[in-house]
Design a protein around this motif. Structure first.
Motif, PDB file in Angstrom:
ATOM      1  N   ARG A  26       0.827  -1.158   0.033  1.00 32.49           N
ATOM      2  CA  ARG A  26      -0.067   0.056   0.088  1.00 32.49           C
ATOM      3  C   ARG A  26       1.035   1.427   0.073  1.00 32.49           C
ATOM      4  NH1 ARG A  26      -2.998  -4.231   1.467  1.00 32.49           N
ATOM      5  NH2 ARG A  26      -5.244  -4.127   1.222  1.00 32.49           N
ATOM      6  N   VAL A  27       2.074   1.192   0.665  1.00 37.46           N
ATOM      7  CA  VAL A  27       2.824   2.519   0.478  1.00 37.46           C
ATOM      8  C   VAL A  27       3.559   2.574  -0.619  1.00 37.46           C
ATOM      9  CG1 VAL A  27       4.938   3.159   1.643  1.00 37.46           C
ATOM     10  CG2 VAL A  27       3.336   2.246   3.248  1.00 37.46           C
ATOM     11  N   ILE A  28       4.104   1.503  -1.216  1.00 35.39           N
ATOM     12  CA  ILE A  28       4.914   1.485  -2.556  1.00 35.39           C
ATOM     13  C   ILE A  28       4.036   1.877  -3.591  1.00 35.39           C
ATOM     14  CG2 ILE A  28       4.933  -0.934  -3.130  1.00 35.39           C
ATOM     15  CD1 ILE A  28       8.014   1.334  -3.493  1.00 35.39           C
ATOM     16  N   ALA A 119       5.841  14.892  -2.433  1.00 32.29           N
ATOM     17  CA  ALA A 119       4.457  14.974  -2.444  1.00 32.29           C
ATOM     18  C   ALA A 119       3.707  13.770  -1.910  1.00 32.29           C
ATOM     19  CB  ALA A 119       3.994  15.412  -3.847  1.00 32.29           C
ATOM     20  N   ALA A 120       4.250  12.706  -2.482  1.00 36.76           N
ATOM     21  CA  ALA A 120       3.614  11.140  -2.103  1.00 36.76           C
ATOM     22  C   ALA A 120       3.886  11.001  -0.651  1.00 36.76           C
ATOM     23  CB  ALA A 120       4.494  10.016  -2.743  1.00 36.76           C
ATOM     24  N   TYR A 121       4.911  11.409   0.039  1.00 39.09           N
ATOM     25  CA  TYR A 121       5.050  11.336   1.392  1.00 39.09           C
ATOM     26  C   TYR A 121       4.106  12.273   2.115  1.00 39.09           C
ATOM     27  CZ  TYR A 121       9.279   8.346   1.511  1.00 39.09           C
ATOM     28  OH  TYR A 121      10.094   7.195   1.659  1.00 39.09           O
ATOM     29  N   ALA A 122       3.823  13.388   1.763  1.00 42.14           N
ATOM     30  CA  ALA A 122       2.603  14.371   2.195  1.00 42.14           C
ATOM     31  C   ALA A 122       1.352  13.675   2.140  1.00 42.14           C
ATOM     32  CB  ALA A 122       3.004  15.702   1.638  1.00 42.14           C
ATOM     33  N   GLN A 123       1.194  13.207   1.119  1.00 41.38           N
ATOM     34  CA  GLN A 123      -0.303  12.572   0.998  1.00 41.38           C
ATOM     35  C   GLN A 123      -0.509  11.512   1.897  1.00 41.38           C
ATOM     36  OE1 GLN A 123      -0.342  11.367  -3.248  1.00 41.38           O
ATOM     37  NE2 GLN A 123      -1.087  13.342  -3.937  1.00 41.38           N
ATOM     38  N   ALA A 126      -0.828  13.073   5.274  1.00 39.61           N
ATOM     39  CA  ALA A 126      -2.224  13.713   5.503  1.00 39.61           C
ATOM     40  C   ALA A 126      -3.304  12.641   5.694  1.00 39.61           C
ATOM     41  CB  ALA A 126      -2.407  14.558   4.036  1.00 39.61           C
ATOM     42  N   ARG A 127      -3.121  11.298   5.090  1.00 38.63           N
ATOM     43  CA  ARG A 127      -3.925  10.416   5.128  1.00 38.63           C
ATOM     44  C   ARG A 127      -3.989   9.872   6.652  1.00 38.63           C
ATOM     45  NH1 ARG A 127      -6.225   6.569   1.062  1.00 38.63           N
ATOM     46  NH2 ARG A 127      -7.695   5.587   2.320  1.00 38.63           N
ATOM     47  N   LEU A 128      -2.806   9.761   7.119  1.00 33.54           N
ATOM     48  CA  LEU A 128      -2.443   8.876   8.419  1.00 33.54           C
ATOM     49  C   LEU A 128      -2.306   9.875   9.572  1.00 33.54           C
ATOM     50  CD1 LEU A 128       0.562   6.689   7.381  1.00 33.54           C
ATOM     51  CD2 LEU A 128      -2.086   6.164   7.444  1.00 33.54           C
ATOM     52  N   GLY A 129      -2.151  11.149   9.376  1.00 39.63           N
ATOM     53  CA  GLY A 129      -1.880  12.041  10.421  1.00 39.63           C
ATOM     54  C   GLY A 129      -0.334  12.163  10.774  1.00 39.63           C
TER      55      GLY A 129
END
Length: 157
Positions: A26-28, A119-123, A126-129
């Motif tokens: 899910r992360v990759i 940007a992927a890390y930020a998303q 943002a989803r996880l907090g």
């Protein structure tokens, strides 16, 4: 109604390896399109990120850090060498040993990818907090430390 299926073994623990693989996927999945866009495989990206963070390393160190088997790493490094992304040089004082370093080309590639990667890390964050994300990093670091090296099955006191 009788079944010919074997009775399941009594295993009370959740399937941690499978759960970790599902989480990894899910992360990759958030990064795979970025890697594909830039023509970088997941294994090549692991090598690039590791060398960016740690500097030049020997292949045996890359095997350990990147979790890539030695035979696979040989092929990965050969393709990266052909692409002009790594330099392999002999270690001073021991010509049997080789050190792998990034080239200016691979550093430029990573710099070009950085905005999308961030940007992927930020998303994800943002989803996880932010709090969960930081706790999760800490738990993963602790898990890696407490379980030790893959071959180290000794019980701790």
């Amino acid at each position: 109604m009788s079944s010919d299926l074997p009775t399941p073994a009594h295993i009370r623990h959740r399937n941690l390896p499978l759960l970790l693989l599902q989480a990894r996927e899910r992360v990759i999945a958030r990064f795979r399109p970025i890697l594909n866009e830039h023509g970088v495989t997941e294994q090549q990206w692991r090598v690039i990120r590791t060398l960016l963070e740690r500097g030049p390393l020997e292949p045996r160190e890359l095997v350990e850090v990147c979790q890539i088997s030695s035979p696979s790493l040989t092929g990965v490094l050969a393709r990266m060498d052909e692409a002009g992304w790594v330099l392999r040089s002999r270690v001073d004082g021991d010509q049997r040993r080789v050190r792998v370093a990034l080239t200016a080309q691979s550093v430029a590639l990573a710099e070009a990818m950085a905005p999308q990667i961030e940007a992927a890390y930020a998303q994800i964050e943002a989803r996880l907090g932010e709090a969960f994300t930081q706790r999760f990093y800490a738990v993963l670091d602790e898990l890696v430390e407490l379980l030790g090296e893959p071959g180290d099955m000794a019980e701790s006191d």
